[in-house]
Design a protein around this motif. Sequence first.
Motif, PDB file in Angstrom:
ATOM      1  N   PHE A 110       6.284  14.459   1.556  1.00  0.00           N
ATOM      2  CA  PHE A 110       5.668  13.561   2.530  1.00  0.00           C
ATOM      3  C   PHE A 110       6.680  12.898   3.439  1.00  0.00           C
ATOM      4  CE2 PHE A 110       2.494  14.253  -0.638  1.00  0.00           C
ATOM      5  CZ  PHE A 110       1.271  14.077  -0.017  1.00  0.00           C
ATOM      6  N   GLY A 111       7.910  12.726   2.969  1.00  0.00           N
ATOM      7  CA  GLY A 111       8.924  12.084   3.787  1.00  0.00           C
ATOM      8  C   GLY A 111       8.650  10.616   3.991  1.00  0.00           C
ATOM      9  N   ARG A 112       9.052  10.106   5.168  1.00  0.00           N
ATOM     10  CA  ARG A 112       8.855   8.701   5.501  1.00  0.00           C
ATOM     11  C   ARG A 112       7.743   8.560   6.528  1.00  0.00           C
ATOM     12  NH1 ARG A 112      14.520   5.686   6.458  1.00  0.00           N
ATOM     13  NH2 ARG A 112      14.791   7.222   8.111  1.00  0.00           N
ATOM     14  N   PRO A 113       6.970   7.483   6.484  1.00  0.00           N
ATOM     15  CA  PRO A 113       5.872   7.337   7.424  1.00  0.00           C
ATOM     16  C   PRO A 113       6.325   7.061   8.851  1.00  0.00           C
ATOM     17  CG  PRO A 113       6.124   5.326   6.148  1.00  0.00           C
ATOM     18  CD  PRO A 113       7.033   6.356   5.525  1.00  0.00           C
ATOM     19  N   SER A 114       7.603   6.802   9.018  1.00  0.00           N
ATOM     20  CA  SER A 114       8.128   6.427  10.329  1.00  0.00           C
ATOM     21  C   SER A 114       8.748   7.593  11.089  1.00  0.00           C
ATOM     22  CB  SER A 114       9.178   5.327  10.173  1.00  0.00           C
ATOM     23  OG  SER A 114      10.233   5.792   9.331  1.00  0.00           O
ATOM     24  N   THR A 115       8.915   8.742  10.440  1.00  0.00           N
ATOM     25  CA  THR A 115       9.609   9.853  11.081  1.00  0.00           C
ATOM     26  C   THR A 115       8.861  11.161  10.883  1.00  0.00           C
ATOM     27  OG1 THR A 115      10.974  10.172   9.092  1.00  0.00           O
ATOM     28  CG2 THR A 115      11.890   8.797  10.836  1.00  0.00           C
ATOM     29  N   ASN A 116       9.112  12.125  11.761  1.00  0.00           N
ATOM     30  CA  ASN A 116       8.365  13.383  11.757  1.00  0.00           C
ATOM     31  C   ASN A 116       8.755  14.298  10.605  1.00  0.00           C
ATOM     32  OD1 ASN A 116      10.928  14.021  12.738  1.00  0.00           O
ATOM     33  ND2 ASN A 116      10.170  15.305  14.415  1.00  0.00           N
ATOM     34  N   TYR A 146       0.842  -1.197   0.000  1.00  0.00           N
ATOM     35  CA  TYR A 146       0.000   0.000   0.000  1.00  0.00           C
ATOM     36  C   TYR A 146       0.877   1.247   0.000  1.00  0.00           C
ATOM     37  CZ  TYR A 146      -4.734   1.855   1.059  1.00  0.00           C
ATOM     38  OH  TYR A 146      -5.973   2.436   1.010  1.00  0.00           O
ATOM     39  N   ALA A 147       0.558   2.193  -0.854  1.00  0.00           N
ATOM     40  CA  ALA A 147       1.361   3.403  -0.993  1.00  0.00           C
ATOM     41  C   ALA A 147       0.468   4.537  -1.465  1.00  0.00           C
ATOM     42  CB  ALA A 147       2.513   3.172  -1.979  1.00  0.00           C
ATOM     43  N   MET A 148       0.994   5.750  -1.416  1.00  0.00           N
ATOM     44  CA  MET A 148       0.206   6.925  -1.764  1.00  0.00           C
ATOM     45  C   MET A 148       0.772   7.642  -2.978  1.00  0.00           C
ATOM     46  SD  MET A 148      -0.743   8.408   2.005  1.00  0.00           S
ATOM     47  CE  MET A 148      -0.556  10.090   1.422  1.00  0.00           C
ATOM     48  N   GLY A 149      -0.134   8.125  -3.806  1.00  0.00           N
ATOM     49  CA  GLY A 149       0.213   8.937  -4.957  1.00  0.00           C
ATOM     50  C   GLY A 149      -0.364  10.331  -4.830  1.00  0.00           C
ATOM     51  N   LEU A 150      -0.158  11.145  -5.879  1.00  0.00           N
ATOM     52  CA  LEU A 150      -0.554  12.546  -5.814  1.00  0.00           C
ATOM     53  C   LEU A 150      -1.017  13.039  -7.179  1.00  0.00           C
ATOM     54  CD1 LEU A 150      -0.501  14.899  -3.677  1.00  0.00           C
ATOM     55  CD2 LEU A 150       1.647  15.614  -4.759  1.00  0.00           C
ATOM     56  N   LEU A 151      -2.120  13.780  -7.168  1.00  0.00           N
ATOM     57  CA  LEU A 151      -2.605  14.542  -8.312  1.00  0.00           C
ATOM     58  C   LEU A 151      -2.571  16.010  -7.920  1.00  0.00           C
ATOM     59  CD1 LEU A 151      -5.881  12.539  -9.051  1.00  0.00           C
ATOM     60  CD2 LEU A 151      -3.710  12.251 -10.236  1.00  0.00           C
ATOM     61  N   LYS A 210       1.797  13.332  11.309  1.00  0.00           N
ATOM     62  CA  LYS A 210       3.099  13.999  11.188  1.00  0.00           C
ATOM     63  C   LYS A 210       2.942  15.254  10.351  1.00  0.00           C
ATOM     64  CE  LYS A 210       5.944  12.755   7.955  1.00  0.00           C
ATOM     65  NZ  LYS A 210       7.025  12.047   7.251  1.00  0.00           N
ATOM     66  N   PRO A 211       3.867  16.223  10.473  1.00  0.00           N
ATOM     67  CA  PRO A 211       3.780  17.430   9.651  1.00  0.00           C
ATOM     68  C   PRO A 211       4.059  17.125   8.179  1.00  0.00           C
ATOM     69  CG  PRO A 211       5.240  17.763  11.548  1.00  0.00           C
ATOM     70  CD  PRO A 211       4.979  16.295  11.438  1.00  0.00           C
ATOM     71  N   LEU A 212       3.351  17.793   7.318  1.00  0.00           N
ATOM     72  CA  LEU A 212       3.637  17.761   5.884  1.00  0.00           C
ATOM     73  C   LEU A 212       4.563  18.927   5.579  1.00  0.00           C
ATOM     74  CD1 LEU A 212       2.785  16.268   3.219  1.00  0.00           C
ATOM     75  CD2 LEU A 212       1.105  18.094   2.911  1.00  0.00           C
ATOM     76  N   ARG A 213       5.604  18.691   4.819  1.00  0.00           N
ATOM     77  CA  ARG A 213       6.556  19.754   4.489  1.00  0.00           C
ATOM     78  C   ARG A 213       6.415  20.123   3.012  1.00  0.00           C
ATOM     79  NH1 ARG A 213       8.829  19.828   9.297  1.00  0.00           N
ATOM     80  NH2 ARG A 213       9.236  17.849  10.367  1.00  0.00           N
ATOM     81  N   TRP A 214       7.093  21.201   2.617  1.00  0.00           N
ATOM     82  CA  TRP A 214       6.940  21.738   1.265  1.00  0.00           C
ATOM     83  C   TRP A 214       8.305  22.091   0.706  1.00  0.00           C
ATOM     84  CZ3 TRP A 214       1.965  21.626  -0.499  1.00  0.00           C
ATOM     85  CH2 TRP A 214       0.983  21.421   0.480  1.00  0.00           C
ATOM     86  N   ASP A 215       8.506  21.828  -0.595  1.00  0.00           N
ATOM     87  CA  ASP A 215       9.790  22.168  -1.209  1.00  0.00           C
ATOM     88  C   ASP A 215       9.753  23.573  -1.793  1.00  0.00           C
ATOM     89  OD1 ASP A 215       8.530  22.054  -3.706  1.00  0.00           O
ATOM     90  OD2 ASP A 215       9.312  20.074  -4.207  1.00  0.00           O
ATOM     91  N   ASP A 216      10.876  23.987  -2.400  1.00  0.00           N
ATOM     92  CA  ASP A 216      10.972  25.361  -2.892  1.00  0.00           C
ATOM     93  C   ASP A 216      10.145  25.603  -4.150  1.00  0.00           C
ATOM     94  OD1 ASP A 216      12.486  23.905  -4.676  1.00  0.00           O
ATOM     95  OD2 ASP A 216      14.375  24.936  -4.253  1.00  0.00           O
ATOM     96  N   CYS A 226       8.238   2.075   5.041  1.00  0.00           N
ATOM     97  CA  CYS A 226       9.599   2.308   5.535  1.00  0.00           C
ATOM     98  C   CYS A 226      10.086   1.032   6.215  1.00  0.00           C
ATOM     99  CB  CYS A 226       9.629   3.485   6.514  1.00  0.00           C
ATOM    100  SG  CYS A 226      11.269   3.765   7.229  1.00  0.00           S
ATOM    101  N   TYR A 227      10.896   0.268   5.509  1.00  0.00           N
ATOM    102  CA  TYR A 227      11.400  -0.979   6.065  1.00  0.00           C
ATOM    103  C   TYR A 227      12.425  -0.732   7.163  1.00  0.00           C
ATOM    104  CZ  TYR A 227       9.019  -3.449   2.297  1.00  0.00           C
ATOM    105  OH  TYR A 227       8.052  -3.957   1.459  1.00  0.00           O
ATOM    106  N   ASP A 228      13.125   0.386   7.110  1.00  0.00           N
ATOM    107  CA  ASP A 228      14.150   0.684   8.109  1.00  0.00           C
ATOM    108  C   ASP A 228      13.573   0.727   9.519  1.00  0.00           C
ATOM    109  OD1 ASP A 228      16.037   0.857   6.133  1.00  0.00           O
ATOM    110  OD2 ASP A 228      16.013   3.053   6.020  1.00  0.00           O
ATOM    111  N   HIS A 229      12.386   1.331   9.644  1.00  0.00           N
ATOM    112  CA  HIS A 229      11.785   1.523  10.971  1.00  0.00           C
ATOM    113  C   HIS A 229      10.523   0.689  11.175  1.00  0.00           C
ATOM    114  CE1 HIS A 229      13.885   5.668  10.859  1.00  0.00           C
ATOM    115  NE2 HIS A 229      14.632   4.797  11.511  1.00  0.00           N
ATOM    116  N   GLY A 230      10.184  -0.158  10.210  1.00  0.00           N
ATOM    117  CA  GLY A 230       9.076  -1.075  10.408  1.00  0.00           C
ATOM    118  C   GLY A 230       7.702  -0.440  10.412  1.00  0.00           C
TER     119      GLY A 230
END
Length: 316
Positions: free
Chosen positions: A310-316, A219-224, A298-304, A249-253
């Motif tokens: 969206f980052g990783r689901p395991s970290t803020n 399961y994963a997320m996309g964007l329009l 978690k917070p959503l961040r924005w690029d320039d 995120c397999y690193d953090h399960g």
Amino acid sequence: MQETVLKPLIEQRADPYIYKHTDGWYYFTASVPQYDRIELRRAPTIAGLATADTVDIWTKPDTGPYCELVWAPEIHFNQGAWYIYFAAAPSREIKYKLFQHRMYAIRNTGANPLEGEWEFMGQVDTGIDSFCLDATTFTHKDQLYYLWAQKDHDIEGNSNLYIAPMKTPWQIEGKPIMLSKPEYDWETRGFWVNEGPSVVRRNGRIFISYSASATDENYAMGLLWADEDADLLDPASWTKSREPVFRTCYDHGIYGPGHNSFTYAEDSDTVMLVYHARTYTEIVGDPLWNPDRHTFVKPLRWDDKGMPVFGRPSTN
């Protein structure tokens, strides 16, 4: 910034929806593991939702077209009243009816939706008689829109994303317009699915996140996204990400993040990403009845360039 590994905000609540109302309260609903009712809770902070009292505001009937598998409720305040949109199926005793969900709406005209009466408004009929679910609504330029997932028998797969204007908060108007269908490899693992749309507006654009593939670690997320001045009912107005924007995120399960919603932080206009995910992959039995999809925030961040990160689901 040092990353913090996230813990669930609320355990065993899938398809989470958090709405920040003008009264300053946060309202939370989600699929309960028994799929037999709709519950609400509210708190003055997002963190407070974890321990807030829950109120069962609607329970499925014993028989009929919406008596089983109550999925993915969302609470909205539209045109002066509270509405909850959800999907439900006919009796499981009827073979091949298990995934014959249709979408429904209930309404509460009180100030506090945890109190007062909820009125059943009936089926939200799209004009297409097929499996459908995961409805959300949003208002843009004084027009209320309905956005959802539905199967087209002429298109390979389980569900596509559709949009339509609304005549009332429980009735759509006009022909549904398809915005996206499963087409990329990451959207077609296990099941061919586009579902769980959610809307956020920022930087002159309207963004629709959605979920794809089977509800396991795939399961994963996309964007329009579309320009805010574009014709939202024209599929050509929308651009679709070729790659997922949020995935396991397999690193953090943290596995199978998806079916998200968006809300806002208490003291700012920071967009908060709300989603469910599992913390293990070895599911015993039918994944449909596995209760361990937990709510994360978690917070959503924005690029320039003004695009969400969206980052990783395991970290803020």
